[in-house]
Enzyme design. Structure first.
Site, mmCIF file in Angstrom:
data_model
loop_
_atom_site.group_PDB
_atom_site.id
_atom_site.type_symbol
_atom_site.label_atom_id
_atom_site.label_comp_id
_atom_site.label_asym_id
_atom_site.label_seq_id
_atom_site.Cartn_x
_atom_site.Cartn_y
_atom_site.Cartn_z
ATOM 1 N N LYS A 35 0.838 -1.280 0.017
ATOM 2 C CA LYS A 35 -0.047 0.108 -0.004
ATOM 3 C C LYS A 35 0.900 1.054 -0.150
ATOM 4 C CE LYS A 35 -0.863 -0.387 4.887
ATOM 5 N NZ LYS A 35 -0.979 -0.725 6.043
ATOM 6 N N ARG A 80 -8.879 -0.591 16.889
ATOM 7 C CA ARG A 80 -8.968 -0.983 15.683
ATOM 8 C C ARG A 80 -9.997 -1.477 15.003
ATOM 9 N NH1 ARG A 80 -3.955 0.670 10.239
ATOM 10 N NH2 ARG A 80 -4.777 -1.919 10.571
HETATM 11 C C1 LIG Z 1 -0.151 -1.872 6.490
HETATM 12 C C2 LIG Z 1 -1.452 -2.777 7.232
HETATM 13 C C3 LIG Z 1 0.046 -3.795 7.814
HETATM 14 C C4 LIG Z 1 2.038 -3.943 7.383
HETATM 15 O O1 LIG Z 1 1.929 -2.614 8.561
HETATM 16 P P1 LIG Z 1 3.467 -1.974 8.011
HETATM 17 O O2 LIG Z 1 3.676 -1.513 9.217
HETATM 18 O O3 LIG Z 1 3.683 -1.310 7.204
HETATM 19 O O4 LIG Z 1 4.362 -3.446 8.021
HETATM 20 C C5 LIG Z 1 -0.370 -5.061 7.796
HETATM 21 N N1 LIG Z 1 -1.635 -5.734 8.034
HETATM 22 C C6 LIG Z 1 -2.630 -3.898 7.160
HETATM 23 C C7 LIG Z 1 -4.227 -4.694 8.599
HETATM 24 C C8 LIG Z 1 -2.214 -3.322 7.113
HETATM 25 O O5 LIG Z 1 -3.193 -2.181 7.135
#
Ligand SMILES: *Cc1c(COP(=O)(O)O)cnc(C)c1O
Length: 366
Positions: free
Chosen positions: A36, A131
């Site tokens: 993302k 969350r």
């Molecule tokens: C963005 C996200 C991740 C990855 O998080 P990082 O801190 O970039 O490793 C994993 N799981 C979910 C649900 C996310 O939204």
């Protein structure tokens, strides 16, 4: 080359990814590469796959579509619960989606039936970060309802910590996820393929020698791209923290009084003006702004200090480094600065691999 630009060193991303994939494989944990922050850029996704990630995850269906169009040979997982208004696109482009609401799962089931497909789901469980997630006590009743949904298969469970409340993954909450995996399997009478313990904030737990229980997957974004764990933002030993550099150009350079004059109200963004010392300073104006980057997440070269930013301008105290009009200044970025720079159409993206630059001037944003 055009400025401002984000230079992306694909070899460093490859190295970071391969290193973490290997370290986690030794603990029985696979890696979902999360794209993302780079808007699902196929060049980067393909590097993650070559380095050994087992699947690709993204929170935006638009990015999943970008990955689909690139026809990468990978399982694609939407890691944010789908919007009801997007279920058809989700079923068409993602193999699996993360879910927490029965209404959405019902709609995914209907969408899958319409196109005669099976859609996989991972149930996200709330373990305290507040969350997303199903409360553990509600898991039994939602499972009963999901079992009536046609063309939906439960692929696994997951949790996400250290995002909204900063709750650290530890032996207690990870053991709870393992125990929930066992109880979901007992209810379903089949084995879960995925038990995904979390994100880059889980690395300390996963690599620290703890009992990993049933956890067999982590979803990693920031640690692969920027080489940091995310509980304390410490650099991970041996990884590159500078795979991304932002280069922007000086458009004005003058010695000015360090104090503003006139009646002081508020700034363009409703903040108090920065407090500065008396006297004069060498200040340089750089052609990049808040529309393009989170300036609080930029690390300037030594001797240069960021004073502030408006939409289109970044002001720095250039100290003794005497920046001239036309000079290019190179910044390191944190995650927040990276995300915004990737998203700005004004910041050109230049991918570099084995010293051959692959110029991608416009990673299009759909
Ligand atoms: C963005 C996200 C991740 C990855 O998080 P990082 O801190 O970039 O490793 C994993 N799981 C979910 C649900 C996310 O939204």
């Amino acid at each position: 080359m055009r400025t401002p630009r984000l230079e992306i060193d694909l070899d460093k991303i490859y190295f970071n990814t391969q290193t973490l994939v290997k370290r986690l494989a030794a603990r029985g944990i696979s890696v979902m590469g999360v794209t993302k922050a780079v808007l699902g850029a196929p060049e980067i996704a393909s590097v993650l796959l070559k380095a050994g990630v087992s699947s690709l995850g993204d929170s935006r269906v638009e990015n999943i579509k970008t990955l689909s169009r690139a026809k990468l040979d990978a399982q694609k997982i939407l890691i944010r619960t789908p919007m009801l208004s997007q279920v058809d696109e989700v079923v068409a482009n993602a193999d699996i989606s993360f879910n927490t609401e029965i209404e959405v799962i019902n709609a995914l089931s209907a969408a899958s039936l319409r196109v005669d497909k099976t859609h996989g789901i991972v149930l996200v469980i709330e373990l305290g970060d507040l969350r997303e997630g199903i409360m553990p006590n509600d898991l039994g009743s939602i499972l009963t309802k999901i079992r009536r949904c046609k063309n939906i298969t439960i692929q696994g469970i997951a949790t996400n910590l250290a995002c909204l409340s900063g709750v650290a993954p530890d032996a207690t909450n990870m053991a709870e996820l393992s125990q929930l995996a066992n109880s979901v399997e007992a209810t379903l009478g089949s084995r879960l393929r995925i038990v995904s313990g979390g994100n880059s904030a889980n690395l300390q737990w996963a690599l620290g020698g703890a009992n990993i229980g049933r956890i067999n997957n982590l979803r990693l974004g920031e640690s692969l791209l920027l080489g940091r764990e995310t509980l304390h933002r410490k650099a991970i030993t041996g990884l590159h923290i500078d795979a991304f550099t932002l280069i922007a150009e000086v458009i004005e350079s003058k010695t000015k009084p360090s104090q503003p004059w006139g009646v002081i109200a508020q700034t363009a963004f409703g903040e108090k003006p920065p407090s500065t010392s008396a006297g004069h300073q060498s200040q340089a104006l750089i052609a990049i702004g808040r529309q393009d980057v989170d300036h609080s997440g930029l690390y300037p070269p030594p001797g240069i200090e960021i004073l502030g930013a408006s939409s289109d301008h970044l002001l720095v105290d250039s100290g003794d480094s005497s920046l001239a009009v036309g000079d290019k200044v190179k910044f390191n970025v944190n995650y927040s600065a990276l995300v915004r720079a990737m998203t700005s159409p004004f910041v050109h993206k230049v991918m570099k691999q084995k010293s051959t630059p692959i110029d991608k001037p416009s990673l299009s944003i759909k």
